[in-house]
Design a protein around this motif. Sequence first.
Motif, PDB file in Angstrom:
ATOM      1  N   THR A  87      24.991 -17.482  90.263  1.00 30.13           N
ATOM      2  CA  THR A  87      25.973 -18.293  90.986  1.00 30.13           C
ATOM      3  C   THR A  87      25.696 -18.268  92.481  1.00 30.13           C
ATOM      4  O   THR A  87      25.659 -19.311  93.151  1.00 30.13           O
ATOM      5  N   THR A  88      25.482 -17.081  93.019  1.00 28.91           N
ATOM      6  CA  THR A  88      25.183 -16.968  94.450  1.00 28.91           C
ATOM      7  C   THR A  88      23.850 -17.616  94.796  1.00 28.91           C
ATOM      8  O   THR A  88      23.726 -18.327  95.809  1.00 28.91           O
ATOM      9  N   THR A  89      22.833 -17.403  93.958  1.00 27.40           N
ATOM     10  CA  THR A  89      21.504 -17.947  94.242  1.00 27.40           C
ATOM     11  C   THR A  89      21.500 -19.471  94.234  1.00 27.40           C
ATOM     12  O   THR A  89      20.938 -20.110  95.129  1.00 27.40           O
ATOM     13  N   LEU A  90      22.144 -20.086  93.233  1.00 25.62           N
ATOM     14  CA  LEU A  90      22.149 -21.542  93.144  1.00 25.62           C
ATOM     15  C   LEU A  90      23.013 -22.170  94.232  1.00 25.62           C
ATOM     16  O   LEU A  90      22.736 -23.301  94.659  1.00 25.62           O
ATOM     17  N   ARG A  91      24.042 -21.473  94.677  1.00 23.80           N
ATOM     18  CA  ARG A  91      24.812 -21.995  95.806  1.00 23.80           C
ATOM     19  C   ARG A  91      23.966 -22.029  97.069  1.00 23.80           C
ATOM     20  O   ARG A  91      24.040 -22.996  97.845  1.00 23.80           O
ATOM     21  N   ASN A  92      23.173 -20.995  97.284  1.00 21.25           N
ATOM     22  CA  ASN A  92      22.277 -21.000  98.440  1.00 21.25           C
ATOM     23  C   ASN A  92      21.149 -22.017  98.268  1.00 21.25           C
ATOM     24  O   ASN A  92      20.682 -22.604  99.243  1.00 21.25           O
ATOM     25  N   PHE A  93      20.709 -22.228  97.031  1.00 17.57           N
ATOM     26  CA  PHE A  93      19.608 -23.143  96.768  1.00 17.57           C
ATOM     27  C   PHE A  93      20.013 -24.601  96.950  1.00 17.57           C
ATOM     28  O   PHE A  93      19.234 -25.420  97.462  1.00 17.57           O
ATOM     29  N   LEU A 136      11.692 -17.791  76.149  1.00 18.93           N
ATOM     30  CA  LEU A 136      11.773 -19.239  76.329  1.00 18.93           C
ATOM     31  C   LEU A 136      12.976 -19.568  77.203  1.00 18.93           C
ATOM     32  O   LEU A 136      14.070 -19.022  77.006  1.00 18.93           O
ATOM     33  N   PHE A 137      12.749 -20.467  78.163  1.00 21.82           N
ATOM     34  CA  PHE A 137      13.779 -20.856  79.132  1.00 21.82           C
ATOM     35  C   PHE A 137      13.882 -22.377  79.060  1.00 21.82           C
ATOM     36  O   PHE A 137      12.958 -23.089  79.469  1.00 21.82           O
ATOM     37  N   THR A 138      15.001 -22.884  78.525  1.00 20.50           N
ATOM     38  CA  THR A 138      15.166 -24.321  78.294  1.00 20.50           C
ATOM     39  C   THR A 138      16.208 -24.886  79.263  1.00 20.50           C
ATOM     40  O   THR A 138      17.315 -24.349  79.377  1.00 20.50           O
ATOM     41  N   VAL A 139      15.824 -25.965  79.957  1.00 19.65           N
ATOM     42  CA  VAL A 139      16.721 -26.662  80.882  1.00 19.65           C
ATOM     43  C   VAL A 139      16.919 -28.065  80.346  1.00 19.65           C
ATOM     44  O   VAL A 139      15.943 -28.804  80.156  1.00 19.65           O
ATOM     45  N   ASP A 140      18.178 -28.463  80.089  1.00 20.86           N
ATOM     46  CA  ASP A 140      18.403 -29.795  79.541  1.00 20.86           C
ATOM     47  C   ASP A 140      18.317 -30.854  80.635  1.00 20.86           C
ATOM     48  O   ASP A 140      18.355 -30.566  81.836  1.00 20.86           O
ATOM     49  N   SER A 141      18.173 -32.099  80.200  1.00 14.69           N
ATOM     50  CA  SER A 141      17.936 -33.192  81.139  1.00 14.69           C
ATOM     51  C   SER A 141      19.122 -33.427  82.057  1.00 14.69           C
ATOM     52  O   SER A 141      18.948 -33.801  83.223  1.00 14.69           O
ATOM     53  N   ASN A 142      20.346 -33.234  81.567  1.00 16.87           N
ATOM     54  CA  ASN A 142      21.518 -33.451  82.421  1.00 16.87           C
ATOM     55  C   ASN A 142      21.482 -32.551  83.646  1.00 16.87           C
ATOM     56  O   ASN A 142      21.787 -32.985  84.768  1.00 16.87           O
ATOM     57  N   ILE A 144      18.776 -31.182  84.982  1.00 19.60           N
ATOM     58  CA  ILE A 144      17.642 -31.554  85.844  1.00 19.60           C
ATOM     59  C   ILE A 144      18.017 -32.727  86.733  1.00 19.60           C
ATOM     60  O   ILE A 144      17.799 -32.705  87.962  1.00 19.60           O
ATOM     61  N   TYR A 145      18.595 -33.779  86.144  1.00 23.15           N
ATOM     62  CA  TYR A 145      18.974 -34.944  86.936  1.00 23.15           C
ATOM     63  C   TYR A 145      20.084 -34.599  87.919  1.00 23.15           C
ATOM     64  O   TYR A 145      20.099 -35.098  89.053  1.00 23.15           O
ATOM     65  N   SER A 146      21.032 -33.752  87.509  1.00 28.30           N
ATOM     66  CA  SER A 146      22.103 -33.358  88.431  1.00 28.30           C
ATOM     67  C   SER A 146      21.553 -32.560  89.593  1.00 28.30           C
ATOM     68  O   SER A 146      21.968 -32.756  90.750  1.00 28.30           O
ATOM     69  N   MET A 147      20.606 -31.662  89.311  1.00 23.50           N
ATOM     70  CA  MET A 147      20.016 -30.868  90.383  1.00 23.50           C
ATOM     71  C   MET A 147      19.228 -31.748  91.352  1.00 23.50           C
ATOM     72  O   MET A 147      19.264 -31.537  92.575  1.00 23.50           O
ATOM     73  N   LEU A 175      11.007 -29.473  91.423  1.00 26.32           N
ATOM     74  CA  LEU A 175      12.339 -28.960  91.741  1.00 26.32           C
ATOM     75  C   LEU A 175      12.874 -28.096  90.604  1.00 26.32           C
ATOM     76  O   LEU A 175      13.523 -27.073  90.842  1.00 26.32           O
ATOM     77  N   ALA A 176      12.622 -28.510  89.364  1.00 20.61           N
ATOM     78  CA  ALA A 176      13.061 -27.696  88.226  1.00 20.61           C
ATOM     79  C   ALA A 176      12.345 -26.351  88.219  1.00 20.61           C
ATOM     80  O   ALA A 176      12.948 -25.318  87.904  1.00 20.61           O
ATOM     81  N   GLN A 177      11.065 -26.337  88.565  1.00 22.82           N
ATOM     82  CA  GLN A 177      10.314 -25.081  88.603  1.00 22.82           C
ATOM     83  C   GLN A 177      10.876 -24.133  89.654  1.00 22.82           C
ATOM     84  O   GLN A 177      11.000 -22.925  89.405  1.00 22.82           O
ATOM     85  N   ARG A 178      11.243 -24.652  90.819  1.00 20.57           N
ATOM     86  CA  ARG A 178      11.825 -23.798  91.862  1.00 20.57           C
ATOM     87  C   ARG A 178      13.145 -23.203  91.385  1.00 20.57           C
ATOM     88  O   ARG A 178      13.418 -22.018  91.601  1.00 20.57           O
ATOM     89  N   MET A 179      13.981 -24.011  90.730  1.00 26.39           N
ATOM     90  CA  MET A 179      15.250 -23.496  90.218  1.00 26.39           C
ATOM     91  C   MET A 179      15.020 -22.418  89.164  1.00 26.39           C
ATOM     92  O   MET A 179      15.684 -21.375  89.164  1.00 26.39           O
ATOM     93  N   ILE A 180      14.052 -22.641  88.261  1.00 29.76           N
ATOM     94  CA  ILE A 180      13.762 -21.665  87.205  1.00 29.76           C
ATOM     95  C   ILE A 180      13.270 -20.362  87.816  1.00 29.76           C
ATOM     96  O   ILE A 180      13.658 -19.264  87.382  1.00 29.76           O
ATOM     97  N   GLU A 181      12.403 -20.434  88.813  1.00 32.83           N
ATOM     98  CA  GLU A 181      11.879 -19.221  89.437  1.00 32.83           C
ATOM     99  C   GLU A 181      12.980 -18.427  90.118  1.00 32.83           C
ATOM    100  O   GLU A 181      12.979 -17.185  90.081  1.00 32.83           O
ATOM    101  N   HIS A 182      13.943 -19.111  90.729  1.00 33.30           N
ATOM    102  CA  HIS A 182      15.076 -18.404  91.345  1.00 33.30           C
ATOM    103  C   HIS A 182      15.882 -17.652  90.284  1.00 33.30           C
ATOM    104  O   HIS A 182      16.283 -16.497  90.487  1.00 33.30           O
TER     105      HIS A 182
END
Length: 365
Positions: A87-93, A136-142, A144-147, A175-182
């Motif tokens: 939560t804190t990381t994505l708020r800063n991101f 395995l780390f799965t990110v749905d399309s919703n 990704i587009y929202s981010m 952008l998805a890769q940066r979010m996943i790495e965080h």
Amino acid sequence: MSAENDDTDGAGLSEDWAAMLEAQEGDDGVDRVLNQDEIDNLFGFDASAAENVELSGVKALINSALVSYERLPMLEIAFDRLVRLATTTLRNFTSDNVEVALDSITSVRFGDYLNSIPLPAILSVIKAEEWDNFGLFTVDSNLIYSMIDVLLGGRRGSNVIRIEGRPYTTIELGLAQRMIEHILDDMHKAFEPLGQVTFKLDRMETNPRFAAISRPGNAAILVELRIDMDDRGGKIEILLPYATIEPIREQLLQMYMGEKFGRDPIWEGHLATEIYQADTEIHAILHELDLPISRVLKLEEGDTIMFDRGPSDPVTLKCGDVEITKAVMGHIGKNISVRVTRPLNPPKVTMAAFEAMDEKAEKIK
């Protein structure tokens, strides 16, 4: 007569189909597309109903290898830590109001999970380096587009348009890769109290067939995280096969952080103190003789039993059934006494026997 009826029925059916198509077409002439819930209902798939049904018979035998995550109490605590950190990381991101919530933790089979992934989605193969295994780390399309909307200044309240079959662009993947790495960095911090592990992004796939990291029948832990950004958001699913988390299995079995397993020196010292202060009885055995039952039953008052012992022969000191040492019998004043003549016998039961019992109990679990 029957031919005319067939023609009439065919014309009526055609009119019905035409009316349905006209009803489904909008003012702009675009055909209506079914959403995921309608597709699930069409194929008779109801995940919520399936979770509440108790398995029995063959299904229960097939799923007997699945271990309920409730048997790993520390796993939920680790992912609760991940929720707070993410939560804190994505708020800063994103510089936006982001809320991360833990939806569910379930046990699934790897093959069933791959077949249930709604596409398009980004499937990231992650490697736990110290454990030498994959997840395995799965990110749905919703999500990704929202981010992308949040990071690139998209308007709020705009509906996400998902184009089936369109591959993700380089910007979307980056952008998805940066979010996943965080989030993987936060997973490292969340699991740090249980063991040192570093999660690295191995590769990113869009086809589930190329993201196979385990056999289809192997059991795995599936963690669903929901990410909300005001009126936008999506889901992240983290799948860890049981073989991946096997190196920290003992830590995951703890009821609380830092629980000790096996030998506890504080408890051992307390037990030793209580044992040293306990009262015990010691028997001095002059001699033991085996007699037939027939002779014992014929014993009468005045009969004599001869022991092949002399006054200076040693007697045996016993505590219960355990032979302690040998001693010489004598007397001090009016009291009969014994004098120990050799060191105590070493115990036959050592700590190795208790450790072997603990290992056997672990295998049974």
